[in-house]
Write an enzyme that holds these catalytic residues in place. Structure first.
Site, PDB file in Angstrom:
ATOM      1  N   HIS A  95       0.866  -1.178   0.000  1.00 26.87           N
ATOM      2  CA  HIS A  95       0.000   0.000   0.000  1.00 26.87           C
ATOM      3  C   HIS A  95       0.903   1.228   0.000  1.00 26.87           C
ATOM      4  O   HIS A  95       0.671   2.179   0.734  1.00 26.87           O
ATOM      5  CB  HIS A  95      -0.924  -0.003   1.209  1.00 26.87           C
ATOM      6  CG  HIS A  95      -2.040  -1.002   1.107  1.00 26.87           C
ATOM      7  ND1 HIS A  95      -3.211  -0.900   1.821  1.00 26.87           N
ATOM      8  CD2 HIS A  95      -2.165  -2.130   0.360  1.00 26.87           C
ATOM      9  CE1 HIS A  95      -4.000  -1.936   1.528  1.00 26.87           C
ATOM     10  NE2 HIS A  95      -3.385  -2.699   0.647  1.00 26.87           N
ATOM     11  N   HIS A 108      -7.762   0.520  -4.243  1.00 30.47           N
ATOM     12  CA  HIS A 108      -7.032  -0.353  -3.322  1.00 30.47           C
ATOM     13  C   HIS A 108      -5.545   0.022  -3.336  1.00 30.47           C
ATOM     14  O   HIS A 108      -5.165   0.958  -2.636  1.00 30.47           O
ATOM     15  CB  HIS A 108      -7.308  -1.810  -3.712  1.00 30.47           C
ATOM     16  CG  HIS A 108      -6.701  -2.831  -2.813  1.00 30.47           C
ATOM     17  ND1 HIS A 108      -6.972  -4.169  -2.911  1.00 30.47           N
ATOM     18  CD2 HIS A 108      -5.813  -2.718  -1.794  1.00 30.47           C
ATOM     19  CE1 HIS A 108      -6.298  -4.838  -1.987  1.00 30.47           C
ATOM     20  NE2 HIS A 108      -5.583  -3.969  -1.295  1.00 30.47           N
TER      21      HIS A 108
END
Ligand SMILES: [Zn+2]
Length: 233
Positions: free
Chosen positions: A97, A169
């Site tokens: 991430h 995402h």
């Protein structure tokens, strides 16, 4: 213990993401596959990186059945497996991430190639998947994430663009090995950061010409690649 070397490679690739600042807490995961055995080694779920040992790396078959390991695998395992099943040439998958690549994924905007740093590793813009439908989210969500990535690559060679932004995402990257998948995740984050800076300096910045993009990618990865040292074997 099964696949000792692969476990060590996968552990090292996971730690590389931490060293390069791509990981917050336990976010992110890297896996590697032994194609001969049809087995995948992946980071366990939720274990702090500084406590990870090779023995904790979980071994799964391609159907998701755990064949060695006491811990639960990363919850993203079904996404990794889907990529291994559809991209026959890959040997490793890395998911992070990381800040800038995730921002582009959240903006659902492909990263244009603004410079040769991008062109050296990715032969085209970094694509974004379609959003998952409600039924895909309610169903086998992690598997459907993999399916959405594979759909996006139906007309793209995954080895020419070894990464993708999953809409809303974060990025997934891959490569011939776990180490190279992690390396591509690091490069993607750098490319995403520089694309953001480029646009902040000049919102009208133009992508690289096709000629220069091709030149840089193909001198490193093409059939007649000449970048770096000659490999002796
Ligand atoms: Zn994620």
């Amino acid at each position: 213990m099964l696949l000792t070397t692969l476990r060590e490679e996968v552990l090292e690739a996971n730690l590389e993401l931490v060293r390069r600042g791509l990981v917050l807490y336990t976010f992110g995961n890297v896996s590697g596959i032994d194609r001969g055995e049809g087995l995948v080694a992946i980071k366990p779920s939720g274990v702090p990186y500084d406590e990870l040992t090779p023995a904790q790396i979980v071994i799964s078959d391609l159907s998701g059945k755990i064949v060695d390991g006491n811990l639960r695998p990363s919850s993203d395992l079904p996404t990794h497996l889907e990529l291994y099943k559809h991209f026959a040439s890959i040997g490793g998958v890395a998911h992070t991430h990381s800040e800038f690549a995730t921002a582009w994924a959240q903006a659902e905007t492909p990263i244009p190639c603004y410079g040769t740093t991008h062109a050296d590793s990715f032969h085209g813009a970094i694509p974004v998947t379609d959003r998952l439908s409600s039924s895909e989210i309610a169903g086998d969500y992690e598997l459907e994430t993999g399916t959405a990535i594979c759909r996006k690559f139906s007309n793209i060679d995954p080895m020419s663009i070894p990464g993708v932004l999953v809409a809303g995402h974060a990025p997934f990257c891959w490569g011939p090995t776990a180490a190279e998948a992690a390396h591509n995740a690091v490069i993607l984050e750098y490319v995403a950061k520089m694309a953001s800076h480029t646009l902040s300096i000049n919102a009208e910045s133009r992508p690289l010409t096709r000629e220069l993009h091709d030149k840089h990618f193909l001198r490193k990865h093409g059939r007649n690649a000449y970048y770096g040292q000659v490999k002796t074997q």
